[in-house]
Enzyme design. Structure first.
Site, PDB file in Angstrom:
ATOM      1  N   LYS A   7       0.857  -1.186   0.000  1.00 43.14           N
ATOM      2  CA  LYS A   7       0.000   0.000   0.000  1.00 43.14           C
ATOM      3  C   LYS A   7       0.890   1.232   0.000  1.00 43.14           C
ATOM      4  CE  LYS A   7      -2.589   3.499   1.606  1.00 43.14           C
ATOM      5  NZ  LYS A   7      -2.182   4.727   2.321  1.00 43.14           N
ATOM      6  N   GLY A  10       0.571   8.794   1.459  1.00 42.01           N
ATOM      7  CA  GLY A  10       1.310   9.951   1.925  1.00 42.01           C
ATOM      8  C   GLY A  10       1.917  10.745   0.793  1.00 42.01           C
ATOM      9  N   GLY A  43      -4.837  11.064  -0.618  1.00 35.61           N
ATOM     10  CA  GLY A  43      -5.503  12.091   0.171  1.00 35.61           C
ATOM     11  C   GLY A  43      -5.141  13.517  -0.194  1.00 35.61           C
ATOM     12  N   ASP A 161      -5.935   2.091   3.533  1.00 34.51           N
ATOM     13  CA  ASP A 161      -5.276   1.128   4.412  1.00 34.51           C
ATOM     14  C   ASP A 161      -6.200  -0.049   4.700  1.00 34.51           C
ATOM     15  OD1 ASP A 161      -2.872   2.640   4.761  1.00 34.51           O
ATOM     16  OD2 ASP A 161      -3.942   3.943   6.131  1.00 34.51           O
ATOM     17  N   LYS A 217      -5.039   3.010  10.333  1.00 34.93           N
ATOM     18  CA  LYS A 217      -3.946   2.206   9.768  1.00 34.93           C
ATOM     19  C   LYS A 217      -3.573   1.078  10.729  1.00 34.93           C
ATOM     20  CE  LYS A 217      -0.584   4.581   7.950  1.00 34.93           C
ATOM     21  NZ  LYS A 217      -0.678   4.392   6.493  1.00 34.93           N
TER      22      LYS A 217
END
Length: 258
Positions: A7, A10, A43, A161, A217
């Site tokens: 995954k 960020g 995000g 996540d 997460k």
């Protein structure tokens, strides 16, 4: 073949140099005996696009409150822009990549997530259909997966996540690695915790040491461990060499949840 779910999230997803390094490293894995599925978030890209709607993003326990207008933007951003960017980069690096979302093939089937506060179009995964991923693996593809999911005939926002954890469990993955700009789970002194149990993690959440997006997460990761995964690695991005050693089990430079 070793099944690996990675995954990515960020700032790694928007830092062009780091992203290129990541893509280069992932591209070598299929040739070294690994079947790899890459699950991504996005995000920061979503926040930039939501700003065009003049809506202020709202988060509760790290989960985005998703109105119908925001849902359209989330799906366009994740299943469109971010997904295809990663696929293009992997293809350019010689990796046989293909992009899908949780909607495709009923990969992630959800119901509305319940809680004290209405999060809007946020889904909770109830069923995973790993066959589409397994078929792609067997045909030599490297799937790149957007977490947008399906339920009641419409698309739902699902935490990336969570989607990655559910996929890793359904695939009975040999390794599950969460890679972002966060080097691992941090203690109160901002040092990386090498290994973490579920009980200790809950204590850190209650104390406010683990906060924001790290809460789902960590919690989803331990849920996956209770359902069969042996361990989960939460790591930051350093370089391709560190990543390769992490995959091979030769090095831990982040936090291992057991």
């Amino acid at each position: 073949m070793k099944k690996v779910v990675v995954k990515i999230g960020g700032s790694l997803a928007i830092d062009e140099a780091k992203l290129a390094d990541f893509v280069s490293a992932v591209s070598t894995l299929p040739g070294s005996g690994c079947q790899v599925a890459v699950v991504h978030g996005g995000g920061k890209d979503i926040n930039e696009n939501i700003a065009l709607l003049k809506e202020q993003p709202t988060f509760i326990d790290g989960l985005r409150v998703t109105t119908p207008g925001i849902m359209k933007m989330v799906e366009m951003t994740l299943s469109g822009h971010v997904n295809k960017k990663l696929v293009r980069m992997l293809l350019t690096n010689g990796c046989n990549a293909i992009g899908i979302s949780g909607v495709d093939g009923n990969l992630f089937q959800v119901v509305k997530k319940q809680g004290k506060v209405d999060l809007g179009l946020v889904g909770e995964i109830k069923q995973v259909n790993p066959k589409i991923i397994e078929d792609l693996f067997n045909a030599g593809w490297t799937p790149v997966v957007s977490p947008i999911s399906i339920g009641d005939g419409q698309s739902w926002n699902v935490n990336a996540d969570t989607a990655a954890s559910e996929l890793a469990v359904a695939l009975e993955a040999d390794q599950f690695v969460l890679v972002s700009d966060v080097p691992g789970v941090m203690d109160e002194n901002k040092n990386v915790i090498p290994e973490l149990s579920e009980a200790d993690a809950e204590k850190l959440i209650e104390a406010g040491v683990i906060s924001g997006g790290m809460i789902p997460k960590v919690r989803e990761s331990f849920k996956s461990i209770r359902r069969g995964l042996k361990s989960i690695h939460i790591v930051g991005w350093k370089d391709a060499e560190h990543f390769g050693k992490q995959i091979n089990g030769d090095l831990n430079y982040g936090t291992i949840l057991r």
